[in-house]
Design a protein around this motif. Sequence first.
Motif, PDB file in Angstrom:
ATOM      1  N   GLU A  21      -4.425  -3.108   6.481  1.00 39.49           N
ATOM      2  CA  GLU A  21      -5.623  -3.811   7.182  1.00 39.49           C
ATOM      3  C   GLU A  21      -5.770  -5.262   6.303  1.00 39.49           C
ATOM      4  O   GLU A  21      -5.922  -6.314   6.911  1.00 39.49           O
ATOM      5  CB  GLU A  21      -6.961  -3.174   7.255  1.00 39.49           C
ATOM      6  CG  GLU A  21      -6.981  -2.103   8.278  1.00 39.49           C
ATOM      7  CD  GLU A  21      -8.099  -1.195   8.214  1.00 39.49           C
ATOM      8  OE1 GLU A  21      -8.269  -0.346   9.104  1.00 39.49           O
ATOM      9  OE2 GLU A  21      -8.492  -0.848   7.211  1.00 39.49           O
ATOM     10  N   GLN A  24      -2.876  -7.513   7.014  1.00 44.33           N
ATOM     11  CA  GLN A  24      -3.230  -8.220   8.301  1.00 44.33           C
ATOM     12  C   GLN A  24      -4.071  -9.131   8.222  1.00 44.33           C
ATOM     13  O   GLN A  24      -3.912 -10.353   8.705  1.00 44.33           O
ATOM     14  CB  GLN A  24      -3.622  -7.128   9.177  1.00 44.33           C
ATOM     15  CG  GLN A  24      -2.599  -6.628  10.134  1.00 44.33           C
ATOM     16  CD  GLN A  24      -3.169  -6.052  11.548  1.00 44.33           C
ATOM     17  OE1 GLN A  24      -4.311  -5.312  11.554  1.00 44.33           O
ATOM     18  NE2 GLN A  24      -2.664  -6.155  12.648  1.00 44.33           N
ATOM     19  N   LYS A  25      -5.180  -9.099   7.553  1.00 42.37           N
ATOM     20  CA  LYS A  25      -6.242 -10.042   7.259  1.00 42.37           C
ATOM     21  C   LYS A  25      -5.640 -11.332   6.631  1.00 42.37           C
ATOM     22  O   LYS A  25      -6.015 -12.392   6.925  1.00 42.37           O
ATOM     23  CB  LYS A  25      -7.370  -9.469   6.442  1.00 42.37           C
ATOM     24  CG  LYS A  25      -8.779 -10.342   6.303  1.00 42.37           C
ATOM     25  CD  LYS A  25      -9.670  -9.739   5.652  1.00 42.37           C
ATOM     26  CE  LYS A  25     -10.616 -10.337   5.172  1.00 42.37           C
ATOM     27  NZ  LYS A  25     -11.428 -10.200   3.854  1.00 42.37           N
ATOM     28  N   TYR A  35       0.773   3.561  14.121  1.00 38.48           N
ATOM     29  CA  TYR A  35      -0.844   2.815  13.957  1.00 38.48           C
ATOM     30  C   TYR A  35      -1.393   2.345  15.298  1.00 38.48           C
ATOM     31  O   TYR A  35      -0.559   1.568  15.958  1.00 38.48           O
ATOM     32  CB  TYR A  35      -0.726   1.759  12.793  1.00 38.48           C
ATOM     33  CG  TYR A  35      -2.007   1.210  12.640  1.00 38.48           C
ATOM     34  CD1 TYR A  35      -3.047   1.590  11.869  1.00 38.48           C
ATOM     35  CD2 TYR A  35      -2.351   0.063  13.369  1.00 38.48           C
ATOM     36  CE1 TYR A  35      -4.352   0.951  11.616  1.00 38.48           C
ATOM     37  CE2 TYR A  35      -3.386  -0.866  13.181  1.00 38.48           C
ATOM     38  CZ  TYR A  35      -4.397  -0.533  12.224  1.00 38.48           C
ATOM     39  OH  TYR A  35      -5.544  -0.964  12.057  1.00 38.48           O
ATOM     40  N   HIS A  36      -2.745   2.525  15.482  1.00 37.42           N
ATOM     41  CA  HIS A  36      -3.228   1.822  16.528  1.00 37.42           C
ATOM     42  C   HIS A  36      -4.841   1.562  16.124  1.00 37.42           C
ATOM     43  O   HIS A  36      -5.468   2.429  15.719  1.00 37.42           O
ATOM     44  CB  HIS A  36      -3.448   2.550  17.916  1.00 37.42           C
ATOM     45  CG  HIS A  36      -3.764   1.642  18.983  1.00 37.42           C
ATOM     46  ND1 HIS A  36      -5.147   1.059  19.163  1.00 37.42           N
ATOM     47  CD2 HIS A  36      -3.059   1.066  20.094  1.00 37.42           C
ATOM     48  CE1 HIS A  36      -5.016   0.495  20.354  1.00 37.42           C
ATOM     49  NE2 HIS A  36      -3.820   0.251  20.633  1.00 37.42           N
ATOM     50  N   PRO A  37      -5.221   0.301  16.340  1.00 40.26           N
ATOM     51  CA  PRO A  37      -6.455  -0.140  15.600  1.00 40.26           C
ATOM     52  C   PRO A  37      -7.631   0.528  16.213  1.00 40.26           C
ATOM     53  O   PRO A  37      -8.913   0.748  15.531  1.00 40.26           O
ATOM     54  CB  PRO A  37      -6.714  -1.775  15.855  1.00 40.26           C
ATOM     55  CG  PRO A  37      -5.794  -1.934  17.009  1.00 40.26           C
ATOM     56  CD  PRO A  37      -4.826  -1.044  16.710  1.00 40.26           C
ATOM     57  N   ASP A  38      -7.658   1.044  17.410  1.00 34.61           N
ATOM     58  CA  ASP A  38      -8.794   1.823  17.913  1.00 34.61           C
ATOM     59  C   ASP A  38      -8.898   3.339  17.663  1.00 34.61           C
ATOM     60  O   ASP A  38      -9.861   3.935  17.753  1.00 34.61           O
ATOM     61  CB  ASP A  38      -8.595   2.044  19.567  1.00 34.61           C
ATOM     62  CG  ASP A  38      -8.687   0.627  20.281  1.00 34.61           C
ATOM     63  OD1 ASP A  38      -8.856  -0.360  19.509  1.00 34.61           O
ATOM     64  OD2 ASP A  38      -7.979   0.558  21.280  1.00 34.61           O
ATOM     65  N   THR A  41      -6.041   7.104  11.714  1.00 36.03           N
ATOM     66  CA  THR A  41      -4.502   7.110  11.164  1.00 36.03           C
ATOM     67  C   THR A  41      -3.610   8.294  11.143  1.00 36.03           C
ATOM     68  O   THR A  41      -4.263   9.323  11.028  1.00 36.03           O
ATOM     69  CB  THR A  41      -4.521   6.021   9.858  1.00 36.03           C
ATOM     70  OG1 THR A  41      -5.237   6.814   8.913  1.00 36.03           O
ATOM     71  CG2 THR A  41      -4.967   4.780  10.043  1.00 36.03           C
ATOM     72  N   CYS A  60      -0.600   2.214   6.040  1.00 32.44           N
ATOM     73  CA  CYS A  60      -1.645   2.396   7.155  1.00 32.44           C
ATOM     74  C   CYS A  60      -2.642   3.473   6.765  1.00 32.44           C
ATOM     75  O   CYS A  60      -3.731   3.454   7.176  1.00 32.44           O
ATOM     76  CB  CYS A  60      -1.049   2.724   8.556  1.00 32.44           C
ATOM     77  SG  CYS A  60      -0.494   4.427   8.535  1.00 32.44           S
TER      78      CYS A  60
END
Length: 345
Positions: A21, A24-25, A35-38, A41, A60
Motif C-alpha cells: 500500500e 502504491q501511494k 491481492y484485492h483492495p476490497d 490479504t 501485500c
Amino acid sequence: MINLTINGVKIEAEEGMTIYEAAQKAGIYIPVLCYHPDLSTFGACRVCMVEANGNLVTACRLPVEEGMEVQTNTREVQEVRLFNVELILANHNQDCQTCVRNNNCKLQEVSSFVGIDLQRMERIRRFQVETPVDDSNPFFHRDHSRCILCGICIRACEEVNGVAALDFAFRGYNTAVSVAGNKPLTESSCESCGECMERCPTGALAPVKQKTPEREVASVCPYCGVGCNIFLGVRGKQIVGVRGDKESPVNHGELCVKGRFGYDFVNHPERLQKPLIKKKGEFVEASWDEALDLVAERFKGITDKNGPNALGALSSARCSNEDNYLFQKLIRSLGTNNVDHCARL
Ligand code: SF4
Ligand code: SF4
Ligand code: SF4
C-alpha cells in the motif's frame, strides 16, 4: 506517520499500511495477483515479494516499520517473482485469444512485467488438469483451466456477499475452487451476484455475454428501493454490461444478481413499448392518449359509483422516486390514500 525508503526514495506511510500500500501511494509498481483492495490479504501468489531490511517478504502482508529499507527490484526479488509466475503458468490454459479477459488480464500484466521466457516456459510446462467448464450458471462460467488459485473469489463470496459458497478443494495438482460437494454452481448456495466474477483476475470466472462497451452511462439500478448506483456499458442503443459504482455510498460498487445481470429486458423484443387495451377479449395496441382517457374514465366511473376508497393503486420500484411521488399525489388527489409500492419485485 512512518518514515521508510523504497528503492532508496524516502517516503511517508500511515501506520498500519502494508509495504504494498505504501508503494502504491508513492507510485511504485509491485506486481500482485492474489491481492484485492476490497478483501483481506492472503499472501498466496508470492509475486509481490520484495526485500525489506535484507529479508524476502510478501509486500501485500507486511506492515511498514519506522526506518524500513525496501527494495522492489533486486536480482533476487526478480528471480523469485519470475519463478513464482512460471509455477502459476506451468499448468495454465494459455489460449489467450479465446479468453474473454484477453488484454484485460492481471496474469498477462504480471507475466509481461516479470519477463516470461517463452522457450523456457515450453520446457517446464506441465499437463493441464482436465476439468469441464461449469456452465450451469446462466450469467457466468467457471473455467478451472484458467484459474490461478488466488482465492479472490472465495474471499469475495465470504467477505463481500457473506455467502461463503466457495472454498478450496482437493490437493496438489488437483486443487480447485469448488462449492460444497463439488457440484455445479446452480446446485450450491451461490446467489449469482457475480461479486467473485467481478474480481477474478483471469478468465476463470467470466460473463456468458461479453461485449466491450463503447461508452458508459451513470445510472441507478431500477429493481429495488436500495437504489444501487451503476454504470451501464452501452454499444449503440444496446446495454451490454453493468458495473457497480465504487464511489457510491449506497452500494460501494456491489450489486446483486438483478442489478448486475438483469438488463436484458431493456432491449428485449417482447418488451411492451405501447399501451394495450383489451377489446373483445384481445389485447390491441393503443395510443397513450387513448389509454389514459380510458383509465380516467374508469376511475371516474368507480369513484362516482362507490366513492374514492373503492380505488386502489400500486406503484413500482422500477420507477424513479420522482415518478413515485407524482403517482401518490395523483391518487391522493382522487380522494383516497389507497396507494402502495412494491419495494422489491
Ligand atoms: S476463479 Fe478466479 S478469483 Fe477464483 S481462485 Fe481462480 S483465478 Fe482466483
Ligand atoms: S456469484 Fe456471488 S454468491 Fe455465487 S459464488 Fe460468486 S460471490 Fe458467491
Ligand atoms: S436490485 Fe440489487 S443491485 Fe438493484 S438496487 Fe436492489 S440491491 Fe441494488
